[in-house]
Design an enzyme around this catalytic site. Structure first.
Site, PDB file in Angstrom:
ATOM      1  N   ASP A  79     -12.226   3.224   2.447  1.00 12.74           N
ATOM      2  CA  ASP A  79     -11.171   3.795   3.312  1.00 12.74           C
ATOM      3  C   ASP A  79     -10.330   4.815   2.550  1.00 12.74           C
ATOM      4  OD1 ASP A  79     -12.104   1.877   5.107  1.00 12.74           O
ATOM      5  OD2 ASP A  79     -10.511   0.457   4.615  1.00 12.74           O
ATOM      6  N   GLN A 128      -5.839  -1.590  -2.894  1.00 14.80           N
ATOM      7  CA  GLN A 128      -5.214  -0.371  -2.392  1.00 14.80           C
ATOM      8  C   GLN A 128      -4.335   0.272  -3.473  1.00 14.80           C
ATOM      9  OE1 GLN A 128      -5.061  -3.411  -0.978  1.00 14.80           O
ATOM     10  NE2 GLN A 128      -5.235  -3.304   1.261  1.00 14.80           N
ATOM     11  N   TRP A 185      -9.411   1.757  11.792  1.00 16.62           N
ATOM     12  CA  TRP A 185      -8.293   0.924  11.327  1.00 16.62           C
ATOM     13  C   TRP A 185      -7.458   0.446  12.523  1.00 16.62           C
ATOM     14  CZ3 TRP A 185      -3.458   2.936   8.254  1.00 16.62           C
ATOM     15  CH2 TRP A 185      -2.715   1.843   7.786  1.00 16.62           C
ATOM     16  N   GLN A 194      -9.695   2.856  -3.760  1.00 17.94           N
ATOM     17  CA  GLN A 194      -9.421   2.434  -2.389  1.00 17.94           C
ATOM     18  C   GLN A 194      -8.111   3.066  -1.912  1.00 17.94           C
ATOM     19  OE1 GLN A 194      -9.606  -1.792  -1.715  1.00 17.94           O
ATOM     20  NE2 GLN A 194      -8.790  -1.654   0.369  1.00 17.94           N
ATOM     21  N   ASP A 195      -8.152   3.651  -0.703  1.00 15.04           N
ATOM     22  CA  ASP A 195      -6.951   4.234  -0.080  1.00 15.04           C
ATOM     23  C   ASP A 195      -6.376   5.390  -0.891  1.00 15.04           C
ATOM     24  OD1 ASP A 195      -7.413   2.182   1.651  1.00 15.04           O
ATOM     25  OD2 ASP A 195      -5.440   1.258   1.473  1.00 15.04           O
ATOM     26  N   THR A 251       0.829  -1.207   0.000  1.00 18.68           N
ATOM     27  CA  THR A 251       0.000   0.000   0.000  1.00 18.68           C
ATOM     28  C   THR A 251       0.862   1.255   0.000  1.00 18.68           C
ATOM     29  OG1 THR A 251      -1.777  -1.143   1.175  1.00 18.68           O
ATOM     30  CG2 THR A 251      -1.796   1.256   1.233  1.00 18.68           C
ATOM     31  N   ARG A 277     -14.629   3.634   9.769  1.00 21.37           N
ATOM     32  CA  ARG A 277     -14.407   2.440  10.569  1.00 21.37           C
ATOM     33  C   ARG A 277     -12.989   2.543  11.148  1.00 21.37           C
ATOM     34  NH1 ARG A 277     -13.547  -2.719   6.451  1.00 21.37           N
ATOM     35  NH2 ARG A 277     -12.107  -1.736   4.977  1.00 21.37           N
TER      36      ARG A 277
END
Length: 551
Positions: free
Chosen positions: A419, A373, A477, A395-396, A344, A475
């Site tokens: 996220d 990611q 992590w 994502q990310d 990531t 949420r």
């Protein structure tokens, strides 16, 4: 098809005219070809790097032209037709008016003056403001009877000139003739000859070569035999001389002053800057510069490169023009050249490790798609401040990495799926649009246990692409994650319960997720997860408190 063409034409007609600075002159001002890595630049070519996008610099200067040939070849007619009320016309001839060539030669006091007056009258007739410049100085430190003719040879003359310590002027009465015409006509005059002469004299014989196209044989493909050119500027010289002109315009043309900017470094893909790539520009920033801020301006364009701002590049500011985009397409599971996954952290398009980093009007993009990611921007910088920036990905998208960092994102646009804002840093998001592209989670903070604050979203708008729903606000992590939404507007893509515990009930006891005065169809205080909080006030979440380093 016809309707589309008509629509384009209507848009073109309705588009407001931007103030334009037209430039007419010779090779010392002109735009240059970049073939073979040529280093030659005209100072007019570099002038756009000193203006905001509210002003257009339209450079019509041409190599080898005099005031006479510029008219005779119809080049002036083109400029005349384009000028509109409120525009400006910068005029600089002389280098080629001196030439014996009858197609170019004029005489100061008569034909040269008459041509300058013609340009002035034409500009005024179109409602534009004329500005007269005289010729920049030749770097002539020796007695060279061929100095004028050498312009056309561009430093390829084999006859060496014995150089001394004193700069010898070669333009004769053309310098004063331009001044006299400007005074007689009541036109702004910029003494480019004096400015460049004083600057080059101060540098001296050897050091002044760094402004001109001097190259050893076999070092530049454009001139394999080498070049010793004392008339034509290189990249650095073009920027230096353009900065002189910009400062004079700032002082002598007050209406232009609000649009003039001075950046330490300019990046441009068309050769109008110091560098072609953003990473080259960052590498040129002084290391550990604690006493002054270095500024980089990135002209519009898509720059496909992985960019790293190392820890040593303190106090760096980057400002982008419209369309300035840093893009790459790495993703976490992609294999690098050693066969290992990028991870990531390794997938980012842009990394910043230097503290007190400032960035404005720049887009950070990861185009890998929905492959897991794929980070667009990785920020490990205390004091980082992003203004009117875009973060594009899935994502990310935005990784706020540093566990002891305070970061601010103001008037930004951030999009993604899962996220897409995540990390350990304390971050204050002010007046941002946070856009979900698919069902998922807006953010995943990993706030360390000992931190007072995690993510604070103040007056942000949570929107979604068409048809998207089932989106959670956050949420955790990590167990002590914090996220607070204050005065935010939420569309109906936000799930009623709002918050997710990442499948661990234990997170409900340690994470702190809260809202104050949220509104819109996605704001549903009564239906929110029972372990989340509805604040009675937001006093302790002021920007000043949240971004205090010792929090």
């Amino acid at each position: 098809m016809l309707a589309a063409i008509v629509g384009m034409a209507v848009n073109a007609v309705n588009e407001p005219h931007k103030t334009t600075i037209f430039m007419i002159g010779d090779s010392t001002m002109a735009n240059k070809k970049l073939d073979g890595g040529s280093q030659e630049r005209g100072w007019g070519e570099m002038l756009p790097g000193f203006f905001t996008e509210d002003v257009v610099v339209d450079n019509h200067a041409q190599n080898g032209r005099s005031s006479k040939s510029f008219i005779d070849e119809g080049l002036w007619d083109v400029v005349y037709e384009k000028m509109q009320p409120g525009d400006y016309l910068i005029i600089q001839f002389g280098h080629n008016d001196e030439k014996a060539d009858e197609k170019r030669h004029t005489d100061p006091g008569t034909t040269y003056d008459a041509n300058l007056r013609r340009f002035i009258a034409g500009a005024r007739a179109k409602g534009a403001t004329p500005i007269i410049c005289n010729s920049i100085v030749r770097r002539n430190f020796g007695v060279n009877p061929n100095a004028v003719a050498a312009d056309d040879k561009r430093g390829e003359d084999k006859n060496e000139v014995l150089e001394g310590d004193s700069l010898i002027e070669t333009h004769g009465e053309y310098i004063n003739a331009a001044r006299k015409v400007a005074e007689a006509e009541g036109v702004v005059f910029i003494d480019m000859n004096r400015l460049t002469r004083d600057y080059i004299n101060a540098l001296g014989n050897v050091k002044s070569r760094e402004l001109f196209v001097w190259a050893e044989p076999n070092t530049v493909a454009a001139y394999p035999k080498g070049r010793k050119d004392n008339t034509h500027l290189n990249v650095h010289g073009g920027r230096v001389v353009a900065s002189m002109a910009a400062r004079e315009l700032q002082q002598k043309v007050p209406a232009l002053a609000p649009y003039i900017r001075f950046y330490d470094i300019v990046v441009a893909q068309d050769g109008t800057g110091d560098f072609f790539t953003i990473q080259e520009a960052i590498n040129a920033v002084p290391d550990y510069s604690k006493n002054r801020r270095t500024t980089i301006m990135i002209r519009g364009g898509v720059y496909k490169e992985k960019v790293i701002v190392p820890e040593s590049k303190l106090n760096l500011s980057i400002v982008g023009q419209s369309g300035a985009t840093i893009t790459y397409d790495d993703y976490a599971s992609r294999k690098n050249k050693f066969g290992d996954e990028c991870s990531t952290s390794g997938s980012a398009s842009f990394y910043v490790y230097a503290d007190n980093f400032y960035c404005e009007n720049l887009t950070f993009e990861n185009t890998a798609g929905r492959v897991g990611q794929a980070v667009a921007c990785f920020v490990s910088s205390n004091g980082a401040h992003f203004v009117r920036c875009k973060f594009l990905g899935n994502q990310d998208t935005l990784y706020t990495y540093g566990d002891s960092d305070c970061q601010k994102y103001e008037d930004c646009y951030i999009e993604g799926t899962v996220d897409f804002i995540f990390g350990k840093a304390t971050c204050y998001f002010k007046n941002c649009e946070i856009r979900s592209l698919a069902a998922g989670y807006v953010c995943a903070p990993a706030t360390p246990e000992n931190r007072k604050y995690g993510y604070v979203f103040d007056n942000c708008r949570l929107t979604a692409a068409e048809g998207v729903n089932n989106v959670y606000l956050a949420r955790p992590w990590r167990p002590y994650a914090q996220a607070v939404f204050i005065n935010c507007e939420m569309d109906d893509h936000i799930k009623p319960e709002g918050w997710n515990n990442w499948g661990k009930q234990s997170n409900e006891k340690t994470a702190f997720f809260a809202e104050f005065n949220t509104r819109g169809k996605g704001a549903n205080a009564k239906a929110r997860a029972k372990w989340s909080h509805q604040l009675e006030n937001a006093d302790r979440y002021s920007e000043k408190l949240v971004l205090t380093i010792e929090n």
